[in-house]
Write a protein that holds these residues in place. Structure first.
Motif, PDB file in Angstrom:
ATOM      1  N   PRO A   1       0.729  -1.155  -0.017  1.00 26.57           N
ATOM      2  CA  PRO A   1      -0.182  -0.018  -0.174  1.00 26.57           C
ATOM      3  C   PRO A   1       0.994   1.342   0.042  1.00 26.57           C
ATOM      4  O   PRO A   1       0.397   2.388  -0.350  1.00 26.57           O
ATOM      5  N   GLU A   2       1.963   1.157   0.267  1.00 31.26           N
ATOM      6  CA  GLU A   2       3.033   2.238   0.530  1.00 31.26           C
ATOM      7  C   GLU A   2       3.641   2.766  -0.886  1.00 31.26           C
ATOM      8  O   GLU A   2       4.212   3.721  -0.968  1.00 31.26           O
ATOM      9  N   LEU A   3       3.653   1.649  -1.758  1.00 30.57           N
ATOM     10  CA  LEU A   3       4.286   1.863  -2.954  1.00 30.57           C
ATOM     11  C   LEU A   3       3.386   2.467  -4.040  1.00 30.57           C
ATOM     12  O   LEU A   3       2.532   2.413  -3.987  1.00 30.57           O
ATOM     13  N   ARG A   4       4.038   3.053  -4.937  1.00 26.96           N
ATOM     14  CA  ARG A   4       3.623   3.827  -6.140  1.00 26.96           C
ATOM     15  C   ARG A   4       3.863   3.409  -7.241  1.00 26.96           C
ATOM     16  O   ARG A   4       5.354   2.569  -7.425  1.00 26.96           O
ATOM     17  N   GLU A   5       3.385   3.748  -8.395  1.00 27.88           N
ATOM     18  CA  GLU A   5       3.754   3.150  -9.999  1.00 27.88           C
ATOM     19  C   GLU A   5       4.839   3.846 -10.222  1.00 27.88           C
ATOM     20  O   GLU A   5       5.168   5.233  -9.808  1.00 27.88           O
ATOM     21  N   PRO A   6       5.918   3.549 -10.976  1.00 29.61           N
ATOM     22  CA  PRO A   6       5.967   2.353 -11.540  1.00 29.61           C
ATOM     23  C   PRO A   6       6.760   1.244 -10.739  1.00 29.61           C
ATOM     24  O   PRO A   6       6.629  -0.092 -11.072  1.00 29.61           O
ATOM     25  N   HIS A   7       7.225   1.370  -9.463  1.00 24.96           N
ATOM     26  CA  HIS A   7       7.588   0.620  -8.354  1.00 24.96           C
ATOM     27  C   HIS A   7       6.668  -0.642  -8.113  1.00 24.96           C
ATOM     28  O   HIS A   7       7.122  -1.925  -8.065  1.00 24.96           O
ATOM     29  N   PHE A   8       5.574  -0.228  -7.924  1.00 22.00           N
ATOM     30  CA  PHE A   8       4.524  -1.283  -7.605  1.00 22.00           C
ATOM     31  C   PHE A   8       4.508  -2.467  -8.433  1.00 22.00           C
ATOM     32  O   PHE A   8       4.596  -3.610  -8.190  1.00 22.00           O
TER      33      PHE A   8
END
Length: 307
Positions: A223-230
């Protein structure tokens, strides 16, 4: 490699530019929790009590020493010099020595779980501790230069600072952080109902602890990650997990469901193995590893009669 994946998971979760982010000389970001006014005020109060006790003992010792000296040696200049030396020792030398020897942990800070560090995250040296003590001695506490005005200025500086730094910290290039940081509780998804039958028969022996740890870290911090990392991390982990699992998951299964199922099944099998091991141990060695609720009272030998 799995190691690369684990490092990539940790980087996006940090809040860039946050109040607690420090960058070391090796360009490593440290997520630290700066100490604020409340905890530092309690630590200061404890340190003041310790310094008052030390100052009282030194003054008592100095008073006894001055009293036993010949009268022709003792005069007002000597008494005034002794008291000034004691004040400098207690308010300047003592905090400098203590913070240097304890690596930034005075008695008050140790009691509150605080530590003084440099701005780059390294340990403080003598010059840092002396600068902090000197500014505190002359400006902040007790503040020999306009006490009430400098107290208000120091308090305002600490409240306005994003890291809770006082004037001594700004002059010395230091800050005070919490050593004991509460570990946040993170939710890890359970077994998806649609994949329970597949996971129960799958061969997970090729998934080692390192890969399982990377999957657990990703799922707990997703839930803490954002795109594009997710999406990138999800596809990388899912591809590596599916390459080590036999038979492969059903076609068209979302990657995060595969990761959740593998992790939950691995946890279930480990718990089952642990329970089976305990049953065997209990059968072979009853009571092994368990502490009795009421420890046996040693028998008291009857004293032999006096003759």
């Amino acid at each position: 490699m799995v190691f690369t994946v684990r490092v990539s998971v940790a980087v996006p979760a940090a809040a860039p530019g946050g109040a607690g982010d420090l960058v070391t000389a090796e360009a490593v970001a440290l997520d630290l929790r700066p100490a604020r006014l409340g905890s530092r005020a309690v630590a200061l109060l404890i340190d003041i009590l310790v310094q008052a006790a030390i100052g009282g003992c030194l003054m008592l010792l100095a008073g006894v020493t001055v009293a036993i000296l010949p009268e022709r040696v003792v005069d007002d200049a000597l008494v005034g010099t002794v008291w000034r030396v004691l004040i400098v020792l207690v308010l300047l030398a003592y905090p400098t020595i203590v913070e240097t020897r304890t690596n930034g942990r005075s008695p008050g800070k140790a009691a509150m779980g605080l530590r003084v560090i440099r701005e780059d995250g390294g340990p403080i040296r003598v010059r840092h501790a002396f600068t902090r003590a000197l500014v505190g001695f002359t400006v902040e506490w007790p503040g020999l230069l306009l006490p009430f005005v400098t107290w208000a200025g120091s308090l305002t500086t600490m409240i306005a600072s994003g890291r809770g730094r006082r004037l001594g910290d700004l002059a010395a290039g230091t800050l005070v952080v919490h050593e004991r940081r509460p570990a946040p509780s993170r939710f890890v998804p359970g077994m998806p109902a649609d994949l329970q039958a597949w996971a129960a028969t799958a061969d997970l022996s090729a998934i080692d602890d390192e890969l399982a740890g990377a999957v657990r870290q990703y799922l707990s911090r997703a839930p803490e990650l954002r795109e594009p990392h997710f999406g990138t991390l999800q596809r990388m982990l899912a591809a590596e997990v599916e390459a080590r699992v036999s038979p492969p998951p059903p076609a068209g299964t979302p990657p995060w469901l595969v990761l959740s199922a593998v992790l939950a099944e691995r946890r279930r099998r480990y718990a089952a193995q642990l329970a089976a091991g305990r049953l065997v141990t209990e059968r072979v060695l009853p009571g092994f590893g368990r502490r009795p609720l009421h420890p046996p009272i040693p028998a008291v030998r009857r004293a032999s009669p006096l003759r």
